[in-house]
Design a protein around this motif. Structure first.
Motif, PDB file in Angstrom:
ATOM      1  N   UNK A  77     -15.823 -64.629  50.870  1.00  0.00           N
ATOM      2  CA  UNK A  77     -15.273 -65.684  50.031  1.00  0.00           C
ATOM      3  C   UNK A  77     -13.960 -66.210  50.605  1.00  0.00           C
ATOM      4  N   UNK A  78     -13.129 -65.307  51.066  1.00  0.00           N
ATOM      5  CA  UNK A  78     -11.852 -65.708  51.646  1.00  0.00           C
ATOM      6  C   UNK A  78     -12.041 -66.513  52.929  1.00  0.00           C
ATOM      7  N   UNK A  79     -12.945 -66.063  53.764  1.00  0.00           N
ATOM      8  CA  UNK A  79     -13.196 -66.768  55.026  1.00  0.00           C
ATOM      9  C   UNK A  79     -13.847 -68.119  54.781  1.00  0.00           C
ATOM     10  N   UNK A  80     -14.788 -68.168  53.863  1.00  0.00           N
ATOM     11  CA  UNK A  80     -15.507 -69.412  53.603  1.00  0.00           C
ATOM     12  C   UNK A  80     -14.618 -70.448  52.936  1.00  0.00           C
ATOM     13  N   UNK A  81     -13.812 -70.004  51.958  1.00  0.00           N
ATOM     14  CA  UNK A  81     -12.991 -70.957  51.210  1.00  0.00           C
ATOM     15  C   UNK A  81     -11.696 -71.298  51.935  1.00  0.00           C
ATOM     16  N   UNK A  82     -11.298 -70.466  52.883  1.00  0.00           N
ATOM     17  CA  UNK A  82     -10.043 -70.708  53.587  1.00  0.00           C
ATOM     18  C   UNK A  82      -8.824 -70.271  52.797  1.00  0.00           C
ATOM     19  N   UNK A  83      -9.033 -69.547  51.729  1.00  0.00           N
ATOM     20  CA  UNK A  83      -7.921 -69.072  50.905  1.00  0.00           C
ATOM     21  C   UNK A  83      -7.674 -67.607  51.246  1.00  0.00           C
ATOM     22  N   UNK A  84      -6.719 -67.382  52.121  1.00  0.00           N
ATOM     23  CA  UNK A  84      -6.421 -66.031  52.569  1.00  0.00           C
ATOM     24  C   UNK A  84      -5.835 -65.151  51.490  1.00  0.00           C
ATOM     25  N   UNK A  85      -5.245 -65.756  50.460  1.00  0.00           N
ATOM     26  CA  UNK A  85      -4.635 -64.994  49.372  1.00  0.00           C
ATOM     27  C   UNK A  85      -5.652 -64.129  48.653  1.00  0.00           C
ATOM     28  N   UNK A  86      -6.913 -64.543  48.664  1.00  0.00           N
ATOM     29  CA  UNK A  86      -7.971 -63.772  48.003  1.00  0.00           C
ATOM     30  C   UNK A  86      -8.067 -62.371  48.612  1.00  0.00           C
ATOM     31  N   UNK A  87      -7.650 -62.249  49.861  1.00  0.00           N
ATOM     32  CA  UNK A  87      -7.766 -60.960  50.555  1.00  0.00           C
ATOM     33  C   UNK A  87      -6.829 -59.892  49.976  1.00  0.00           C
ATOM     34  N   UNK A  88      -5.916 -60.274  49.060  1.00  0.00           N
ATOM     35  CA  UNK A  88      -5.050 -59.257  48.463  1.00  0.00           C
ATOM     36  C   UNK A  88      -5.862 -58.251  47.659  1.00  0.00           C
ATOM     37  N   UNK A  89      -7.089 -58.591  47.311  1.00  0.00           N
ATOM     38  CA  UNK A  89      -7.951 -57.686  46.552  1.00  0.00           C
ATOM     39  C   UNK A  89      -8.490 -56.569  47.444  1.00  0.00           C
ATOM     40  N   UNK A  90      -8.569 -56.803  48.750  1.00  0.00           N
ATOM     41  CA  UNK A  90      -9.162 -55.812  49.660  1.00  0.00           C
ATOM     42  C   UNK A  90      -8.472 -54.446  49.619  1.00  0.00           C
ATOM     43  N   UNK A  91      -7.138 -54.380  49.668  1.00  0.00           N
ATOM     44  CA  UNK A  91      -6.526 -53.043  49.582  1.00  0.00           C
ATOM     45  C   UNK A  91      -6.837 -52.336  48.270  1.00  0.00           C
TER      46      UNK A  91
END
Length: 184
Positions: free
Chosen positions: A43-57
């Motif tokens: 989702x982060x890569x497709x949408x270009x919104x890197x902030x979504x990656x804060x959920x990964x940790x």
């Protein structure tokens, strides 16, 4: 059947979200954790919104500590644990349906925005080479920030909607309290 496994291999598998759970025999829990982890990346890569990656940790730490907490349980407690998905849709089916009905307009708007964003990007790839210089640069810039802006606006709208819904709920509770006090 869940099974306690080798400590070193449990540690190694616990480094990848979901793999440790699957190694220990909790397939549903492991698959759902792994799916959540990689869906966030996609989702982060497709949408270009890197902030979504804060959920990964958060997902990573959840998975890591769940595996080690499961491994440290006494045998009787460990074998009593039932394997289930981390997002339990089967036992809360009615809740899920109610949630989807209540927020169907927001879900629909979000899906329309995602589809429009994808369509915009695909059309840009087709027509951008045929446009003159400055217009091409402008549309290219717009195509870069457009999808991110649309998703950001959708997130803001969802937040405002949820706040307004909570305020209405509190107002209704307050009105019920006043009516109850008047009737007493």
């Amino acid at each position: 059947m869940t099974n306690k496994k080798n400590g070193f291999l449990t540690f190694m598998f616990s480094l990848l979200p979901g793999a440790g759970e699957m190694y220990m025999g909790f397939m549903k829990r492991g698959i759902s954790t792994m799916a959540a982890f990689f869906v966030v990346i996609a989702l982060s890569a497709w949408s270009g919104i890197g902030v979504v990656m804060f959920v990964l940790p958060i997902i990573w730490f959840y998975s890591f500590f769940t595996v080690h907490n499961l491994r440290s349980l006494p045998d009787d407690e460990f074998f009593a644990i039932e394997d289930d998905y981390i997002f339990n849709f089967t036992t809360e089916k009615d809740r899920t349906i109610l949630f989807a009905k209540k927020y169907k307009n927001i879900i629909a708007i979000f899906l329309i925005m995602l589809g429009a964003s994808s369509l915009w990007n695909n059309l840009n790839r087709i027509f951008l080479p045929f446009l003159p210089g400055r217009l091409r640069d402008f549309i290219y810039s717009l195509s870069y920030i457009g999808p991110q802006s649309m998703i950001s606006l959708a997130i803001i709208a969802l937040g405002v909607y949820l706040i307004r819904g909570k305020k209405k709920e509190l107002d209704m509770l307050e009105d019920k309290g006043e009516n109850h006090n008047e009737n007493s």
